[in-house]
Enzyme design. Sequence first.
Site, PDB file in Angstrom:
ATOM      1  N   SER B  14      70.127 -13.542  10.646  1.00 48.06           N
ATOM      2  CA  SER B  14      70.479 -12.994  11.952  1.00 48.06           C
ATOM      3  C   SER B  14      70.418 -14.067  13.040  1.00 48.06           C
ATOM      4  CB  SER B  14      69.527 -11.855  12.309  1.00 48.06           C
ATOM      5  OG  SER B  14      68.198 -12.318  12.313  1.00 48.06           O
ATOM      6  N   TYR B  45      68.413  -8.340  13.940  1.00 45.30           N
ATOM      7  CA  TYR B  45      68.872  -7.248  13.077  1.00 45.30           C
ATOM      8  C   TYR B  45      67.767  -6.210  12.862  1.00 45.30           C
ATOM      9  CZ  TYR B  45      73.010  -9.921  11.445  1.00 45.30           C
ATOM     10  OH  TYR B  45      74.199 -10.602  11.335  1.00 45.30           O
ATOM     11  N   GLY B  46      66.522  -6.644  12.958  1.00 48.01           N
ATOM     12  CA  GLY B  46      65.386  -5.831  12.521  1.00 48.01           C
ATOM     13  C   GLY B  46      65.126  -4.581  13.333  1.00 48.01           C
ATOM     14  N   ASN B  77      65.252 -10.873   5.990  1.00 43.79           N
ATOM     15  CA  ASN B  77      64.614  -9.751   5.305  1.00 43.79           C
ATOM     16  C   ASN B  77      65.294  -8.424   5.622  1.00 43.79           C
ATOM     17  OD1 ASN B  77      61.694 -10.214   3.905  1.00 43.79           O
ATOM     18  ND2 ASN B  77      62.126 -11.827   5.369  1.00 43.79           N
ATOM     19  N   GLU B 155      59.613 -16.733  18.836  1.00 43.38           N
ATOM     20  CA  GLU B 155      60.716 -17.375  19.564  1.00 43.38           C
ATOM     21  C   GLU B 155      60.250 -17.918  20.916  1.00 43.38           C
ATOM     22  OE1 GLU B 155      64.374 -15.110  19.358  1.00 43.38           O
ATOM     23  OE2 GLU B 155      64.565 -15.943  17.345  1.00 43.38           O
ATOM     24  N   THR B 188      61.454 -13.803   8.089  1.00 45.01           N
ATOM     25  CA  THR B 188      61.517 -15.270   8.034  1.00 45.01           C
ATOM     26  C   THR B 188      60.888 -15.945   9.254  1.00 45.01           C
ATOM     27  OG1 THR B 188      63.790 -15.011   8.773  1.00 45.01           O
ATOM     28  CG2 THR B 188      63.449 -15.565   6.460  1.00 45.01           C
TER      29      THR B 188
END
Lengths: 295, 295
Positions: B14, B45-46, B77, B155, B188
Amino acid sequence: MSGPADAPIGVFDSGIGGLTVVRELLQQMPEEGIVYFGDTARVPYGTKSADTVTRFSRENALFLERMRVKFLIVACNSASALALPTLQREFRIPMIGVIEPGARAAAAATRNGRIGVIGTQATIGSRAYDAAIHKIDDKLEVVGKACPLFVPLAEEGWVEGEVAESVARTYLAEVLDHGIDTLILGCTHYPLLKDTLQRVVGDDVTLVDTAVETITEVQTRLVDSGLRRGGTGSGEPDLGESNRGEPGRGEHAYYVSDVPGQFRQVGERFLGHGLEPLVWVDQNDLPWYERGASR
Amino acid sequence: MSGPADAPIGVFDSGIGGLTVVRELLQQMPEEGIVYFGDTARVPYGTKSADTVTRFSRENALFLERMRVKFLIVACNSASALALPTLQREFRIPMIGVIEPGARAAAAATRNGRIGVIGTQATIGSRAYDAAIHKIDDKLEVVGKACPLFVPLAEEGWVEGEVAESVARTYLAEVLDHGIDTLILGCTHYPLLKDTLQRVVGDDVTLVDTAVETITEVQTRLVDSGLRRGGTGSGEPDLGESNRGEPGRGEHAYYVSDVPGQFRQVGERFLGHGLEPLVWVDQNDLPWYERGASR
């Protein structure tokens, strides 16, 4: 018969945050119709580039243009900061972002001339608030601080407590060192954290919620241009799918680009009533396909 | 002359998190070529639905298919949990996700039979790790916990310190109450928080980094299928644009869907070397346009 004033107001945001603006719109102008678009498939915008935010915003505006809205509110600070001038050039619909109303309110509120702005990386990096405030009064001092963790905190529902306080203290230390007396909540998510933020900055600092100022400004512009929907039962907003509210109340429709599960849950808690109809718009139905093909 | 074994390995994520998998790939198989695609315009995406994550994943796989990769690693994932079976049905390229290797490593590591899994809402909600672990041994106990704030913390670079510890303690309390001795880092991004996580769970709990296991498995599958690129200077991976590394080292190319500024910065710090070439792929160049038009 319904005239142009009966058309709905379009509101878009990167996701759910723009519902703070809808809540204020419902309070100030309950008789207006609303079409909301939340780009939940691509949220957030505040960590992305000007090019990408502009592209997404254009697509959202195009979607609302097709819904025949009479007025467009760019309810997302990041989109307002990075894409509003482009949208104003490309579209005929009268529109407003949330930056200028927020800047005006802050300029009116400050007594010592020192204003803080908190927002996403995109909003703070653009210095759009600085520019808007300096257009009003170039002697005002503006200090900005990007607070990327506030959005996920608000979405996680951690708006009070140890973690929220600790994050807020870390981000706001620098801004407070400048002796500000006014703080613009430059992201539609931040009003959810208002209590924690007020506690951290202290009672002497005025928090400016841009939603309130934006909707006041929308009302003025609608009245001035003869587009304000007239009170009780003067017609039906021109919505394809819509809820049928009590007479004299505007009809609403909510569209999202991801499956609406969480949007509905958080949104209903947030607005204090149902989000109906709430429609998932598949990317294949969104107008950027057509645009892409025709270019 | 270059054969099928000289084609690059495709990796998508992602955003930037999949570079943890690339780092491991570089370590275990430096002579393989790599094409990486990070969907930075639509990250994360999660927090999104299975439908949306599947649609995005299909588009990413299609992009890498066109780059003629010999093998596909779904390094995200959330995409592995929600979209891998669909991709395996729709594409001919051999591929792997990160869930099964992680599940196998955890099943091998646990002594008391109690395994914790942390990940995004999408990954935990899918119960994909539970299913993969129970396929190996249905007596193993699995307890999952979604930790949505870990990605923005990583991040933001707040991987140590008061806030990170406080968030980790809050999320992990419930998992630790179950007496787990093994914890799968099911996203990740999480290896970036490894030190803080290890401190919070204590030295008796083994942390499983799925990247390591995934690449070990990729290597086995490449060897078994005769697709492992042979050592030094046996040809050039078939990359349109590529860096020219030292002889015997694979060539790499990195593609992202948003302007690469921050991706380059964080990614280079993260991988410990330059990300070249790093190419911004405009949506109009991405294959979903063609797909959309042809369907």
